[in-house]
Design a protein around this motif. Structure first.
Motif, PDB file in Angstrom:
ATOM      1  N   GLY A  10       6.854 -14.698  16.249  1.00  0.00           N
ATOM      2  CA  GLY A  10       5.836 -14.898  17.269  1.00  0.00           C
ATOM      3  C   GLY A  10       5.222 -13.594  17.756  1.00  0.00           C
ATOM      4  N   ASP A  11       5.722 -12.460  17.261  1.00  0.00           N
ATOM      5  CA  ASP A  11       5.222 -11.171  17.723  1.00  0.00           C
ATOM      6  C   ASP A  11       3.787 -10.937  17.289  1.00  0.00           C
ATOM      7  N   ASP A  12       3.079 -10.129  18.039  1.00  0.00           N
ATOM      8  CA  ASP A  12       1.685  -9.797  17.757  1.00  0.00           C
ATOM      9  C   ASP A  12       1.611  -8.805  16.595  1.00  0.00           C
ATOM     10  N   ASP A  13       0.962  -9.189  15.521  1.00  0.00           N
ATOM     11  CA  ASP A  13       0.820  -8.321  14.355  1.00  0.00           C
ATOM     12  C   ASP A  13      -0.541  -7.636  14.308  1.00  0.00           C
ATOM     13  N   SER A  14      -1.236  -7.553  15.434  1.00  0.00           N
ATOM     14  CA  SER A  14      -2.579  -6.974  15.429  1.00  0.00           C
ATOM     15  C   SER A  14      -2.573  -5.489  15.091  1.00  0.00           C
ATOM     16  N   ILE A  15      -1.420  -4.829  15.227  1.00  0.00           N
ATOM     17  CA  ILE A  15      -1.323  -3.409  14.897  1.00  0.00           C
ATOM     18  C   ILE A  15      -0.919  -3.207  13.433  1.00  0.00           C
ATOM     19  N   HIS A  16      -0.985  -4.237  12.682  1.00  0.00           N
ATOM     20  CA  HIS A  16      -0.564  -4.335  11.299  1.00  0.00           C
ATOM     21  C   HIS A  16      -0.666  -3.030  10.490  1.00  0.00           C
ATOM     22  N   ASN A  17       0.454  -2.381  10.249  1.00  0.00           N
ATOM     23  CA  ASN A  17       0.590  -1.192   9.412  1.00  0.00           C
ATOM     24  C   ASN A  17      -0.164   0.043   9.885  1.00  0.00           C
ATOM     25  N   VAL A  18      -0.767  -0.004  11.047  1.00  0.00           N
ATOM     26  CA  VAL A  18      -1.565   1.126  11.499  1.00  0.00           C
ATOM     27  C   VAL A  18      -0.731   2.392  11.612  1.00  0.00           C
ATOM     28  N   GLU A  19       0.404   2.315  12.295  1.00  0.00           N
ATOM     29  CA  GLU A  19       1.198   3.512  12.486  1.00  0.00           C
ATOM     30  C   GLU A  19       2.252   3.704  11.409  1.00  0.00           C
ATOM     31  N   PHE A  20       2.271   2.861  10.411  1.00  0.00           N
ATOM     32  CA  PHE A  20       3.292   2.939   9.379  1.00  0.00           C
ATOM     33  C   PHE A  20       2.875   3.752   8.170  1.00  0.00           C
ATOM     34  N   SER A  21       1.601   3.695   7.825  1.00  0.00           N
ATOM     35  CA  SER A  21       1.166   4.448   6.657  1.00  0.00           C
ATOM     36  C   SER A  21       0.185   5.523   7.076  1.00  0.00           C
ATOM     37  N   GLY A  22       0.168   6.581   6.317  1.00  0.00           N
ATOM     38  CA  GLY A  22      -0.671   7.725   6.590  1.00  0.00           C
ATOM     39  C   GLY A  22      -0.098   8.892   5.821  1.00  0.00           C
ATOM     40  N   GLY A  23      -0.701  10.050   5.959  1.00  0.00           N
ATOM     41  CA  GLY A  23      -0.199  11.194   5.208  1.00  0.00           C
ATOM     42  C   GLY A  23      -0.219  10.880   3.727  1.00  0.00           C
ATOM     43  N   ASN A  24       0.915  11.106   3.080  1.00  0.00           N
ATOM     44  CA  ASN A  24       1.041  10.818   1.649  1.00  0.00           C
ATOM     45  C   ASN A  24       1.887   9.573   1.397  1.00  0.00           C
ATOM     46  N   VAL A  25       1.915   8.667   2.370  1.00  0.00           N
ATOM     47  CA  VAL A  25       2.662   7.416   2.221  1.00  0.00           C
ATOM     48  C   VAL A  25       1.738   6.376   1.591  1.00  0.00           C
ATOM     49  N   HIS A  26       2.200   5.799   0.488  1.00  0.00           N
ATOM     50  CA  HIS A  26       1.421   4.784  -0.226  1.00  0.00           C
ATOM     51  C   HIS A  26       1.903   3.402   0.194  1.00  0.00           C
ATOM     52  N   ILE A  33       1.340  -3.054  -7.626  1.00  0.00           N
ATOM     53  CA  ILE A  33       1.202  -1.704  -7.066  1.00  0.00           C
ATOM     54  C   ILE A  33       2.544  -0.983  -7.136  1.00  0.00           C
ATOM     55  N   TRP A  34       3.625  -1.695  -6.821  1.00  0.00           N
ATOM     56  CA  TRP A  34       4.973  -1.121  -6.911  1.00  0.00           C
ATOM     57  C   TRP A  34       5.224  -0.605  -8.334  1.00  0.00           C
ATOM     58  N   ASP A  35       4.970  -1.448  -9.326  1.00  0.00           N
ATOM     59  CA  ASP A  35       5.205  -1.062 -10.720  1.00  0.00           C
ATOM     60  C   ASP A  35       4.349   0.141 -11.109  1.00  0.00           C
ATOM     61  N   ASP A  36       3.075   0.137 -10.685  1.00  0.00           N
ATOM     62  CA  ASP A  36       2.167   1.247 -10.990  1.00  0.00           C
ATOM     63  C   ASP A  36       2.664   2.549 -10.369  1.00  0.00           C
ATOM     64  N   LEU A  38       5.763   3.335  -9.439  1.00  0.00           N
ATOM     65  CA  LEU A  38       6.992   3.793 -10.088  1.00  0.00           C
ATOM     66  C   LEU A  38       6.695   4.421 -11.441  1.00  0.00           C
ATOM     67  N   ALA A  39       5.748   3.838 -12.186  1.00  0.00           N
ATOM     68  CA  ALA A  39       5.354   4.404 -13.482  1.00  0.00           C
ATOM     69  C   ALA A  39       4.710   5.782 -13.288  1.00  0.00           C
ATOM     70  N   GLU A  40       3.858   5.891 -12.278  1.00  0.00           N
ATOM     71  CA  GLU A  40       3.205   7.172 -11.972  1.00  0.00           C
ATOM     72  C   GLU A  40       4.241   8.234 -11.598  1.00  0.00           C
ATOM     73  N   ALA A  41       5.203   7.867 -10.772  1.00  0.00           N
ATOM     74  CA  ALA A  41       6.254   8.800 -10.354  1.00  0.00           C
ATOM     75  C   ALA A  41       7.083   9.258 -11.552  1.00  0.00           C
ATOM     76  N   ALA A  42       7.432   8.314 -12.428  1.00  0.00           N
ATOM     77  CA  ALA A  42       8.217   8.658 -13.621  1.00  0.00           C
ATOM     78  C   ALA A  42       7.434   9.609 -14.519  1.00  0.00           C
ATOM     79  N   ARG A  43       6.158   9.317 -14.691  1.00  0.00           N
ATOM     80  CA  ARG A  43       5.298  10.158 -15.534  1.00  0.00           C
ATOM     81  C   ARG A  43       5.200  11.581 -14.971  1.00  0.00           C
ATOM     82  N   ASP A  44       5.118  11.682 -13.635  1.00  0.00           N
ATOM     83  CA  ASP A  44       4.963  12.981 -12.984  1.00  0.00           C
ATOM     84  C   ASP A  44       6.298  13.646 -12.651  1.00  0.00           C
TER      85      ASP A  44
END
Length: 140
Positions: A10-26, A33-36, A38-44
């Motif tokens: 029942g919590d308000d999700d209006s702040i949805h991911n706003v303060e969770f992602s930023g910087g270099n967080v994907h 997207i997860w698979d992509d 992980l593949a990118e990380a392995a390649r690099d």
């Protein structure tokens, strides 16, 4: 210490991911997207830190700015964010029992895990992983 175990539907999700992602967080919103990423990380040759979090989780909100700060400081590591409610089936496959839960992965394989919003322990684990991995040349 510092983890959420119940969902506040029942919590308000209006702040949805706003303060969770930023910087270099994907933000990971699909299994593809997860698979992509992980593949990118392995390649690099990058270690992956995956934060399984929830928008309603107080400790997740507290640790999020620190996680973003770490992502900006350690650009040789890939930082991912998975919302356990958006990807509930996927999160269940990782046996998430509390949020936040951090997984440390190398070549798609788990090399470490931390449950809870313990900033000093998160920093310690990242430092330990960096120290255990040989330096690889940075790509521009």
């Amino acid at each position: 210490m510092g983890s959420c175990v119940s969902k506040g539907k029942g919590d308000d999700d209006s702040i949805h991911n706003v303060e969770f992602s930023g910087g270099n967080v994907h933000l990971v919103t699909t299994k593809e997207i997860w698979d992509d990423k992980l593949a990118e990380a392995a390649r690099d040759g990058k270690i992956v830190v995956a934060n399984f979090s929830a928008t309603w989780c107080g400790p997740c909100k507290i640790v999020a700015p620190f996680y973003i700060e770490l992502s900006e400081k350690h650009t040789n590591i890939m930082f991912l964010l998975v919302d356990v409610d958006e990807l509930s089936d996927f999160s269940s496959s990782w046996d998430i029992k509390a949020t936040p839960t951090f997984f440390f992965l190398k070549n798609g394989q788990q090399i470490g895990k931390l449950v809870g919003a313990n900033k000093p322990e998160l920093q310690k684990k990242i430092t330990s992983i960096i120290d255990s991995v040989p330096a690889s040349p940075q790509r521009s």
